[in-house]
Design a protein around this motif. Structure first.
Motif, PDB file in Angstrom:
ATOM      1  N   ALA A 420      21.648   1.376  33.636  1.00  0.00           N
ATOM      2  CA  ALA A 420      22.132   2.476  34.480  1.00  0.00           C
ATOM      3  C   ALA A 420      23.021   3.427  33.685  1.00  0.00           C
ATOM      4  O   ALA A 420      22.950   4.653  33.851  1.00  0.00           O
ATOM      5  N   ASP A 421      23.851   2.879  32.805  1.00  0.00           N
ATOM      6  CA  ASP A 421      24.726   3.721  32.004  1.00  0.00           C
ATOM      7  C   ASP A 421      23.919   4.607  31.060  1.00  0.00           C
ATOM      8  O   ASP A 421      24.181   5.808  30.932  1.00  0.00           O
ATOM      9  N   ALA A 422      22.898   4.020  30.414  1.00  0.00           N
ATOM     10  CA  ALA A 422      22.085   4.805  29.478  1.00  0.00           C
ATOM     11  C   ALA A 422      21.294   5.890  30.199  1.00  0.00           C
ATOM     12  O   ALA A 422      21.245   7.047  29.757  1.00  0.00           O
ATOM     13  N   VAL A 423      20.665   5.529  31.324  1.00  0.00           N
ATOM     14  CA  VAL A 423      19.874   6.512  32.068  1.00  0.00           C
ATOM     15  C   VAL A 423      20.775   7.592  32.640  1.00  0.00           C
ATOM     16  O   VAL A 423      20.413   8.784  32.654  1.00  0.00           O
ATOM     17  N   GLY A 424      21.959   7.206  33.108  1.00  0.00           N
ATOM     18  CA  GLY A 424      22.885   8.191  33.658  1.00  0.00           C
ATOM     19  C   GLY A 424      23.307   9.225  32.627  1.00  0.00           C
ATOM     20  O   GLY A 424      23.422  10.414  32.922  1.00  0.00           O
ATOM     21  N   ALA A 429      23.332  14.279  35.786  1.00  0.00           N
ATOM     22  CA  ALA A 429      23.359  15.097  37.001  1.00  0.00           C
ATOM     23  C   ALA A 429      22.410  16.284  36.918  1.00  0.00           C
ATOM     24  O   ALA A 429      22.716  17.388  37.365  1.00  0.00           O
ATOM     25  N   GLY A 430      21.255  16.088  36.355  1.00  0.00           N
ATOM     26  CA  GLY A 430      20.250  17.146  36.301  1.00  0.00           C
ATOM     27  C   GLY A 430      20.387  18.075  35.131  1.00  0.00           C
ATOM     28  O   GLY A 430      19.578  18.993  34.966  1.00  0.00           O
ATOM     29  N   GLN A 438      12.046  10.872  36.105  1.00  0.00           N
ATOM     30  CA  GLN A 438      11.977   9.990  34.937  1.00  0.00           C
ATOM     31  C   GLN A 438      13.142   9.018  34.914  1.00  0.00           C
ATOM     32  O   GLN A 438      12.993   7.863  34.500  1.00  0.00           O
ATOM     33  N   ALA A 439      14.310   9.469  35.373  1.00  0.00           N
ATOM     34  CA  ALA A 439      15.464   8.563  35.443  1.00  0.00           C
ATOM     35  C   ALA A 439      15.177   7.407  36.389  1.00  0.00           C
ATOM     36  O   ALA A 439      15.522   6.251  36.113  1.00  0.00           O
ATOM     37  N   ARG A 440      14.533   7.705  37.522  1.00  0.00           N
ATOM     38  CA  ARG A 440      14.201   6.641  38.468  1.00  0.00           C
ATOM     39  C   ARG A 440      13.143   5.701  37.899  1.00  0.00           C
ATOM     40  O   ARG A 440      13.180   4.490  38.150  1.00  0.00           O
TER      41      ARG A 440
END
Length: 484
Positions: A420-424, A429-430, A438-440
């Motif tokens: 979650a940290d890496a994807v965030g 926030a776009g 892709q994040a999901r």
């Protein structure tokens, strides 16, 4: 049927009226029976290898010669060493299909995924992967829906190589013919067989032990391809048949571990407890029954022995050291880890200090890379399955299906917080390098979960305001599904 003849490279596949071109005129029934006999013979010849593969996986393999230094009456103390199953299961557990994406599409195809779900392939695909890893190959059959099936869903079934065999053309690398043997459910006294050819599927029956097969029914589908797709493991340029993932070196280490474990048990039974040695004591002093001097007292563990003879003395042998067996097993486990890429914790040897998350990820790198290779090999087979299913249902294969992509779940095991940290950070926030969808995907949400999230996004007041201001609006459903 009697007026038809077969012709072709081997007088096998093409059915048409007129004279055959090889070996004189052959009746179709005779040629088809030769198909069944030839393929069933191949299946029979492969049975010993299949039985051995299954025995190693199920930890039921027994060595022919074991325990040279062990008494014969104790040679049944053979332990089941499950390293082959640990290795094969560790690979199979990381192979999960999550969808199919056609060329040029942004989302997974919902129609193909509905076929997958309708045929319970979430479960059945795992069985197919497991059989391919154990035996080197498994098979998938595709057929049109029957009278009792959903007319919009093809019938996709997985088959074991213990009951099915296919003949692969070395030039085109396509299946030329395939055979499945089974017992007739309606009449257990009958053997049944299904012969798959490029333009028809033929069902045979015969009485158990009978010499001749009899055609029961025929389905002329005219597909031009055999609706059987092999899932091949460890394929090589010189070997298109596939090989078991339980390699000879893994088997030899398993056999060696079984021998050592058997010797350890025998040693523990005979010499793990110090043995007593008595001097200057007459045998009758140990008589359990004075009236029966021949009945010698049995000396059990921790039993106190007392005798009145002042000249007697007791000695004892040292107990056998079992550490050498334990160290030998640990060394064999390290060899298995080097052959297979299994992390140390999978084989129960590691340092006393618990490994960190990064150390665990590092130790799994070879296993993850091997799983990705397996996913690539097996994915091409599932893509071919879906193309044949399209051909059956639509009588045509769209061009973008030839560049279909199988979507697999990430075979690595990062912690959820780290992912979650890496994807965030990538999404930011776009404003990052990847879009929301892709994040999901990177977080591991399924196609149905992402579709529901898009519905929720479109219900958000901010998204509705953007729509009023001609801003972009997320599609509630995937475009490929709407087009279908």
């Amino acid at each position: 049927m009697r007026g038809a003849r077969l012709r072709g490279t081997h007088g096998l596949f093409d059915e048409q009226e007129g004279q055959g071109t090889q070996g004189g005129d052959l009746e179709i029934a005779d040629v088809l029976e030769r198909h069944v006999d030839a393929l069933s013979n191949r299946l029979s010849l492969a049975k010993p290898a299949h039985d051995e593969n299954s025995a190693y996986y199920e930890s039921e393999h027994r060595l022919k010669a074991i325990g040279v230094g062990t008494p014969p009456e104790m040679r049944m103390l053979v332990s089941a060493i499950g390293w082959p199953r640990v290795y094969v299961d560790a690979l199979e557990e990381r192979l999960d299909v999550e969808g199919f994406r056609l060329a040029g599409e942004s989302y997974t195809d919902e129609r193909l995924w509905s076929w997958w779900q309708a045929n319970n392939l979430d479960v059945e695909s795992s069985l197919a992967h497991l059989e391919a890893l154990i035996h080197g190959v498994s098979y998938v059959t595709i057929s049109a829906p029957g009278k009792l099936d959903d007319p919009d869903m093809p019938v996709i079934r997985v088959e074991s190589p213990t009951s099915m065999v296919a003949d692969i053309d070395p030039r085109t690398r396509k299946v030329r013919r395939a055979l499945r043997l089974y017992v007739d459910e309606l009449d257990p006294t009958q053997d049944a067989a299904t012969l798959y050819l490029p333009n028809e599927t033929i069902y045979f029956v015969r009485r158990s032990g009978a010499a001749r097969w009899r055609i029961e029914s025929r389905v002329r589908h005219q597909l031009g391809v055999v609706p059987v797709i092999p899932i091949i493991n460890r394929e090589r340029l010189s070997d298109r048949v596939g090989r078991s993932e339980i390699t000879p070196e893994v088997r030899s280490m398993t056999d060696a571990a079984a021998r050592i474990m058997m010797n350890l048990q025998a040693t523990a039974e005979l010499m793990a407890v110090p043995q007593r040695l008595l001097f200057g004591v007459a045998q009758d002093e140990f008589a359990a029954n004075p009236e029966n001097p021949g009945a010698v007292l049995e000396a059990y563990y921790a039993r106190i022995l007392a005798f009145e003879n002042e000249a007697g003395r007791a000695e004892q042998f040292q107990a056998a050291e079992l550490r050498n067996f334990v160290e030998a097993l640990g060394e064999l486990a390290k060899h298995v880890a080097s052959y297979t890429g299994l992390p140390p914790q999978y084989l129960s040897f590691q340092s006393d200090n618990p490994a960190s998350a990064e150390a665990i990820r590092s130790s799994e790198s070879r296993l993850v890379k091997k799983s990705e290779r397996k996913a690539r090999m097996f994915g091409s087979a599932w893509e071919e399955v879906m193309r044949v299913a399209m051909l059956i249902m639509d009588q045509a294969i769209p061009k973008n299906a030839y560049r279909m992509e199988t979507i697999w779940r990430d075979p690595s095991t990062p912690t959820y917080s780290a992912k979650a940290d890496a994807v965030g950070k990538l999404y930011a926030a776009g404003m990052g390098v990847i879009p929301l969808e892709q994040a999901r995907i990177d977080l591991g949400y399924s196609a149905e979960q992402r579709r529901q999230m898009r519905d929720w996004d479109n219900q958000n007041p901010t998204a509705q305001l953007n729509a009023l201001l001609s801003g972009p609006r997320l599609p509630a459903r995937e475009p490929a599904a709407e087009a279908a």
